[in-house]
Design an enzyme around this catalytic site. Structure first.
Site: not given
Length: 369
Positions: A140-142, A109
């Site tokens: 977690i998409k960064i 996400i």
């Protein structure tokens, strides 16, 4: 490989993890995601603002959720809807996560893309999303912007799994791997068990060809036109060579000895944008053990139908790949300029999709209220 295996089984047996680049409430409620795990060897899911914007805009799968959220602030509503979907997908994939000893079964996400140039806000939202989804198999998409790099390190240092997105250049990918190593080193110092801290580096593929082909077409010479459709695979193969260097380093060996898992290269944007090209080219030309290929469903189904896995198509190709990039640059096309443009465009596109997601959600809230 098993003689009777279908293409997705063969790809899995070759060491490529198949992740689906899509998620929606309808896919979850219908059991389709579970079916793809069973029949298409899917072992992970990636999402992004464009995917969620599309899901909210189609059908009525979110009608009940929007009715419950009527009167809620739109940004809170979007976070509730998207984290609920990701949590549900993580539960569907939990068996894969457990069987793979925490390597696969991951669902990604993305942090609000409007924060792509804001390190501290990215860290804060990443921590909140991790706590809200509250599943060990979430990532977690960064984005791999210059401001995203220190956020990647800081979030990994907290023992939070990270999918680094929007990587286009080799130099930026090297910086991403350095941020990953630094994050794990800090996580170790902070007392975290490194084994379940997962990470992938999403290296974008098809967009590179789309931009460079456009420039080659403008040049129009036979030599230039002969290079169309070659830049993206060459760029990805050079990225894998950079990954091999890191995996062979003493710095990585020390982390591996402490239980860390590699940050796998993930081939993203693998749907073919030029209909003249083979529709599975960004899958079968990037086969190597220990990577992820995240595919839109159209590409997944095409590969399941007629994909070919003959051998490792990446290891040992760096020399040829470098020659391809050199030939392109000899025509005056500067790869660093192209990859920076693609990163900037990627951030803008995701911001636009996020705004569309907000607008669609607001309309749904208004109608439900």
């Amino acid at each position: 490989m098993t003689e009777q295996a279908n293409p997705t089984q063969r790809l899995s047996e070759a060491g490529v993890a198949i992740w689906l680049d899509d998620l929606s409430r309808e896919r979850l409620d219908s059991g389709n995601l579970a079916e793809l795990i069973e029949t298409r060897d899917v072992v992970g899911v990636t999402t992004n603002p464009t995917i969620f914007a599309g899901a909210l805009a189609q059908g009525d799968a979110y009608a009940a959720a929007l009715a419950e959220l009527a009167g809620t602030d739109v940004e809170a509503a979007v976070e509730k809807i998207t984290t609920d979907d990701v949590r549900a997908a993580a539960d569907v994939l939990r068996g894969v996560y457990d069987r793979s000893n925490t390597v696969d079964g991951r669902v990604s996400i993305e942090v609000d893309p409007r924060l792509a140039r804001d390190t501290e806000a990215t860290i804060e939202v990443a921590k909140r999303l991790w706590a809200t989804v509250d599943r060990p198999n979430v990532m977690i998409k960064i984005p791999a912007t210059a401001e995203g790099l220190p956020a990647i390190t800081a979030v990994l240092a907290e023992g939070i799994s990270v999918n680094v997105t929007l990587i286009f250049s080799i130099d930026r990918y090297k910086a991403v791997m350095d941020a990953f190593l630094a994050g794990l080193e800090q996580a170790k110092e902070n007392g975290h068990d490194l084994a379940p801290v997962g990470s992938v580096a999403s290296f974008f593929v098809s967009r590179v060809d789309a931009e460079i082909d456009k420039r080659l077409d403008t040049l129009g010479s036979d030599d230039a036109l002969a290079l169309r459709g070659q830049a993206a695979v060459a760029n990805a193969r050079l990225a894998y060579a950079a990954y091999e260097e890191v995996i062979a380093s003493d710095r990585w060996a020390a982390l591996a000895a402490a239980g860390a898992r590699p940050q796998r290269p993930l081939w993203a944007s693998t749907g073919v944008k030029n209909p003249a090209y083979r529709d599975t080219m960004y899958v079968d030309e990037l086969v190597v053990s220990g990577v992820v290929n995240t595919m839109p469903e159209k590409t997944l189904e095409a590969f399941a139908d007629h994909g070919v896995v003959l051998a490792d198509t990446v290891t040992g190709t760096a020399g040829t790949a470098a020659a391809t990039i050199a030939a392109i640059e000899a025509h005056g096309i500067v790869m660093d300029e192209v990859t920076q443009l693609l990163e900037d465009e990627g951030v803008v596109k995701f911001e636009k999709s996020w705004n569309e997601l907000l607008a669609t959600t607001q309309a749904g809230l208004d109608s439900a209220g």
